[in-house]
Design an enzyme around this catalytic site. Structure first.
Site, PDB file in Angstrom:
ATOM      1  CB  ILE A  11      -0.970   0.000   1.212  1.00 39.75           C
ATOM      2  CG1 ILE A  11      -2.081   1.048   1.014  1.00 39.75           C
ATOM      3  CG2 ILE A  11      -0.206   0.191   2.524  1.00 39.75           C
ATOM      4  CD1 ILE A  11      -3.205   0.943   2.012  1.00 39.75           C
ATOM      5  CG  LEU A  88      -1.274  -3.617  -5.293  1.00 43.66           C
ATOM      6  CD1 LEU A  88      -1.696  -2.147  -5.264  1.00 43.66           C
ATOM      7  CD2 LEU A  88      -1.588  -4.244  -6.636  1.00 43.66           C
ATOM      8  CB  SER A  92       8.588  -3.221  -7.817  1.00 42.35           C
ATOM      9  OG  SER A  92       8.971  -2.046  -7.136  1.00 42.35           O
ATOM     10  CB  SER A 133       5.502  -7.591 -14.295  1.00 47.67           C
ATOM     11  OG  SER A 133       6.430  -6.818 -15.035  1.00 47.67           O
ATOM     12  CD  GLU A 135      10.872  -5.969 -17.160  1.00 48.78           C
ATOM     13  OE1 GLU A 135      11.689  -6.878 -17.427  1.00 48.78           O
ATOM     14  OE2 GLU A 135      11.054  -4.780 -17.454  1.00 48.78           O
ATOM     15  CE1 TYR A 159       9.131  -6.933 -10.264  1.00 45.09           C
ATOM     16  CE2 TYR A 159       9.017  -6.884 -12.670  1.00 45.09           C
ATOM     17  CZ  TYR A 159       8.448  -6.631 -11.440  1.00 45.09           C
ATOM     18  OH  TYR A 159       7.181  -6.081 -11.381  1.00 45.09           O
ATOM     19  CG  HIS A 189       1.560   1.028 -13.972  1.00 43.54           C
ATOM     20  ND1 HIS A 189       1.974  -0.250 -14.286  1.00 43.54           N
ATOM     21  CD2 HIS A 189       1.280   1.012 -12.652  1.00 43.54           C
ATOM     22  CE1 HIS A 189       1.928  -1.003 -13.205  1.00 43.54           C
ATOM     23  NE2 HIS A 189       1.528  -0.259 -12.193  1.00 43.54           N
TER      24      HIS A 189
END
Length: 329
Positions: A11, A88, A92, A133, A135, A159, A189
């Site tokens: 968050i 989430l 990252s 993702s 990726e 990742y 994004h």
């Protein structure tokens, strides 16, 4: 009727803050998972909720946990039995994943496994969203130059590999245990809330600092890498729509347009009245061990079947980021 409860891991990131705002607007009770930090003031400082809203952090119930501590995850999901769980949380940063591959794999893959096991054991009616993702595709591209759900996935970074394992685990648990588990394969994004060590905010912040005489040059890696860039504000709305769909499945969220890092630099510096060639210098330390050349997603299904309509385009997104850093620095 009691408010729906949504649990958001990660968050404190840009997506987490935009998603929290969206769910609060819709009347949800939001529970946010935080990892403990040694400096107490840093715990909530990144919960960058809009100052224009009538609510704030006091309307989010924050709980301490870690995706790798299955006991804490089990306890939270058993306690709240949230109607919706948005995962989430992740390590990252793709470039840094080469430096800490083990931690990346554990957090991004085993952490998801812990959530899935908690749902299966304690809250099987919860809907689950996994932040997947682009990726995961690596350099696999369809003949028309785009990437879709059925495009082969051949990641080229720790990742990307970690995200692919988490994605496949989510599909497996959905099929094996008949749970409502979804994935959004989100392409790049950005927003003013993005960490400044990610390429878009790195370029924007660096250019503004150069304009204001606080930086001389901006060191970059591969300028010819191309990405499909959208805005986090729009993409969390896609997440919400995905969760409301009656059938659990996986979706690609993208703009369908691609630009190179070089084009990004050119646009930002020109908006500030400069030529990027005078200030952007290459530094090999920012190159990946294995480069990912092009990401370009096909958004047809999410637009057609979910009615997703982005508010931002590339220019308006970058303009907002320039305005933010210009007012901040």
């Amino acid at each position: 009727m009691a408010n729906k409860v949504a649990l958001i891991t990660g968050i404190s990131g840009q997506d987490g803050s935009y998603l929290a705002e969206l769910l609060l607007e819709k009347g949800y009770k939001v529970v946010g998972l935080l990892r403990r930090q040694s400096v107490a003031e840093n715990q909530t400082s990144r919960l960058n909720l809009s100052k224009s809203l009538s609510y704030g952090i006091d309307q989010i119930e924050l709980v301490y946990a870690d995706l790798l501590d299955e006991g804490s995850i089990f306890n939270i999901i058993q306690k709240y039995k949230p109607q919706e769980i948005y995962n989430l949380a992740a390590m990252s940063h793709v470039r840094i994943s080469y430096d800490i591959p083990s931690f990346t794999i554990k957090t991004n893959s085993l952490g998801v496994l812990n959530i899935l096991e908690a749902i299966r054991g304690f809250s099987p009616d919860s809907k689950f969203y996994q932040a997947s993702s682009s990726e995961m595709f690596g350099n696999s591209i369809d003949k028309d130059g785009m990437q879709r759900i059925d495009t082969p996935m051949n990641p080229v970074s720790p990742y990307g590999c970690s995200k692919l394992l988490a994605y496949r685990l989510t599909v497996h648990y959905r099929q094996a245990y008949k749970l409502h588990l979804t994935s959004g394969i989100l392409f790049n994004h950005e927003s003013p809330r993005r960490g400044s060590n990610f390429v878009t905010n790195k370029v924007v912040k660096g250019a503004v600092m150069i304009k204001k005489g606080k930086l001389d040059i901006l060191e970059m890696g591969n300028l010819d890498a191309s990405r499909d860039w959208g805005h986090s504000y729009d993409y969390v709305r896609a997440m919400y729509l995905i969760m409301q769909h009656n059938l659990p499945r996986d979706w690609v969220v993208a703009t369908g347009e691609t630009r190179s890092v070089r084009e990004l630099c050119k646009y930002v510096f020109e908006k500030l009245g400069m030529d990027y060639k005078d200030y952007v210098k290459l530094n090999s330390k920012f190159l990946r061990s294995e480069e990912l050349n092009l990401l370009k997603g096909d958004p047809e299904e999410v637009r057609r079947d979910l009615g997703w309509k982005p508010k931002y385009n590339f220019n308006s997104m970058i303009d907002e980021m320039i305005e933010y850093w210009d007012a901040t620095i």
